[in-house]
Design a protein around this motif. Structure first.
Motif, short mmCIF file in Angstrom:
data_model
loop_
_atom_site.label_atom_id
_atom_site.label_comp_id
_atom_site.label_asym_id
_atom_site.label_seq_id
_atom_site.Cartn_x
_atom_site.Cartn_y
_atom_site.Cartn_z
N ASP A 5 12.00 4.90 2.02
CA ASP A 5 10.55 4.99 1.89
C ASP A 5 9.91 5.79 3.03
O ASP A 5 8.69 5.97 3.05
CB ASP A 5 9.92 3.59 1.87
CG ASP A 5 10.28 2.83 0.61
OD1 ASP A 5 10.43 3.48 -0.44
OD2 ASP A 5 10.39 1.60 0.67
N LEU A 6 10.71 6.25 3.98
CA LEU A 6 10.18 6.98 5.13
C LEU A 6 10.29 8.49 4.97
O LEU A 6 9.85 9.23 5.84
CB LEU A 6 10.90 6.55 6.41
CG LEU A 6 10.84 5.06 6.75
CD1 LEU A 6 11.62 4.78 8.03
CD2 LEU A 6 9.40 4.59 6.89
N SER B 136 8.48 -4.65 5.30
CA SER B 136 8.93 -3.52 6.08
C SER B 136 9.54 -2.49 5.14
O SER B 136 10.31 -2.83 4.26
CB SER B 136 9.97 -3.95 7.10
OG SER B 136 9.40 -4.86 8.02
N PRO B 137 9.20 -1.23 5.33
CA PRO B 137 9.73 -0.19 4.44
C PRO B 137 11.21 0.07 4.68
O PRO B 137 11.71 -0.07 5.80
CB PRO B 137 8.89 1.04 4.78
CG PRO B 137 8.36 0.80 6.15
CD PRO B 137 8.26 -0.69 6.29
N ASP B 138 11.90 0.44 3.60
CA ASP B 138 13.30 0.86 3.71
C ASP B 138 13.34 2.29 4.23
O ASP B 138 12.35 3.01 4.18
CB ASP B 138 13.98 0.83 2.33
CG ASP B 138 14.09 -0.58 1.77
OD1 ASP B 138 14.22 -1.52 2.57
OD2 ASP B 138 14.05 -0.72 0.54
N VAL C 168 2.27 -0.15 -1.86
CA VAL C 168 3.58 0.46 -1.65
C VAL C 168 3.47 1.46 -0.50
O VAL C 168 2.52 2.24 -0.43
CB VAL C 168 4.06 1.14 -2.96
CG1 VAL C 168 5.31 1.96 -2.73
CG2 VAL C 168 4.29 0.10 -4.04
N PHE C 169 4.42 1.44 0.44
CA PHE C 169 4.35 2.27 1.64
C PHE C 169 4.42 3.76 1.34
O PHE C 169 3.63 4.54 1.85
CB PHE C 169 5.47 1.86 2.61
CG PHE C 169 5.36 2.50 3.95
CD1 PHE C 169 4.43 2.06 4.87
CD2 PHE C 169 6.18 3.55 4.31
CE1 PHE C 169 4.31 2.66 6.12
CE2 PHE C 169 6.08 4.16 5.55
CZ PHE C 169 5.14 3.70 6.45
N ASP C 170 5.37 4.17 0.50
CA ASP C 170 5.56 5.58 0.19
C ASP C 170 4.51 6.01 -0.84
O ASP C 170 4.48 5.51 -1.96
CB ASP C 170 6.96 5.81 -0.38
CG ASP C 170 7.28 7.26 -0.68
OD1 ASP C 170 6.35 8.08 -0.76
OD2 ASP C 170 8.48 7.56 -0.84
N LYS D 49 5.39 6.78 -4.45
CA LYS D 49 5.79 5.65 -5.29
C LYS D 49 4.63 4.71 -5.59
O LYS D 49 4.77 3.77 -6.35
CB LYS D 49 6.92 4.86 -4.61
CG LYS D 49 8.17 5.67 -4.39
CD LYS D 49 9.21 4.87 -3.66
CE LYS D 49 10.47 5.69 -3.38
NZ LYS D 49 11.43 4.94 -2.57
N ARG D 50 3.48 4.96 -4.97
CA ARG D 50 2.30 4.12 -5.12
C ARG D 50 1.57 4.44 -6.41
O ARG D 50 1.56 5.57 -6.87
CB ARG D 50 1.38 4.40 -3.92
CG ARG D 50 0.31 3.39 -3.70
CD ARG D 50 -0.50 3.72 -2.44
NE ARG D 50 0.34 3.82 -1.27
CZ ARG D 50 0.14 4.69 -0.28
NH1 ARG D 50 -0.87 5.54 -0.32
NH2 ARG D 50 0.96 4.71 0.74
N LYS E 270 9.42 -9.09 2.65
CA LYS E 270 8.33 -9.13 1.67
C LYS E 270 8.00 -10.58 1.32
O LYS E 270 8.90 -11.39 1.10
CB LYS E 270 8.73 -8.36 0.41
CG LYS E 270 7.65 -8.31 -0.63
CD LYS E 270 8.08 -7.51 -1.84
CE LYS E 270 7.00 -7.53 -2.89
NZ LYS E 270 7.39 -6.81 -4.08
N HIS F 272 11.07 -6.13 11.73
CA HIS F 272 11.28 -6.26 10.29
C HIS F 272 10.55 -7.50 9.79
O HIS F 272 10.68 -8.58 10.34
CB HIS F 272 12.77 -6.37 9.97
CG HIS F 272 13.02 -6.60 8.51
ND1 HIS F 272 12.87 -5.60 7.57
CD2 HIS F 272 13.37 -7.71 7.82
CE1 HIS F 272 13.13 -6.09 6.38
NE2 HIS F 272 13.44 -7.37 6.51
#
Length: 66
Positions: free
Chosen positions: A6-7, A1-3, A50-52, A55-56, A27, A24
């Motif tokens: 990360d949104l 679940s992203p922090d 990676v969600f964002d 950052k990927r 990982k 939630h």
């Protein structure tokens, strides 16, 4: 679940609310889920998922100077 950090790339408040309301899920280490795989392959998969997007890992190549 992203922090929450990360949104930030989500422009829509509705999209942010939707992602936050999802259950939630902690990982899970890929090495345990897919044993006998190269550590480099696991590292690559983790960097690609990676969600964002900022950052990927990207496909940009770098030129080495010799």
């Amino acid at each position: 679940s992203p922090d929450d950090s990360d949104l930030g790339f989500l422009r829509s408040d509705n999209a942010r609310k939707y992602v936050k309301q999802l259950p939630h899920v902690p990982k899970q280490p890929f090495a345990e889920k897919i044993p006998n795989v190269s550590p480099l392959a696991i590292d690559l998969a983790e960097r690609m998922l990676v969600f964002d997007p900022s950052k990927r890992i990207t496909g940009k190549s770098r030129t080495l100077s010799i």
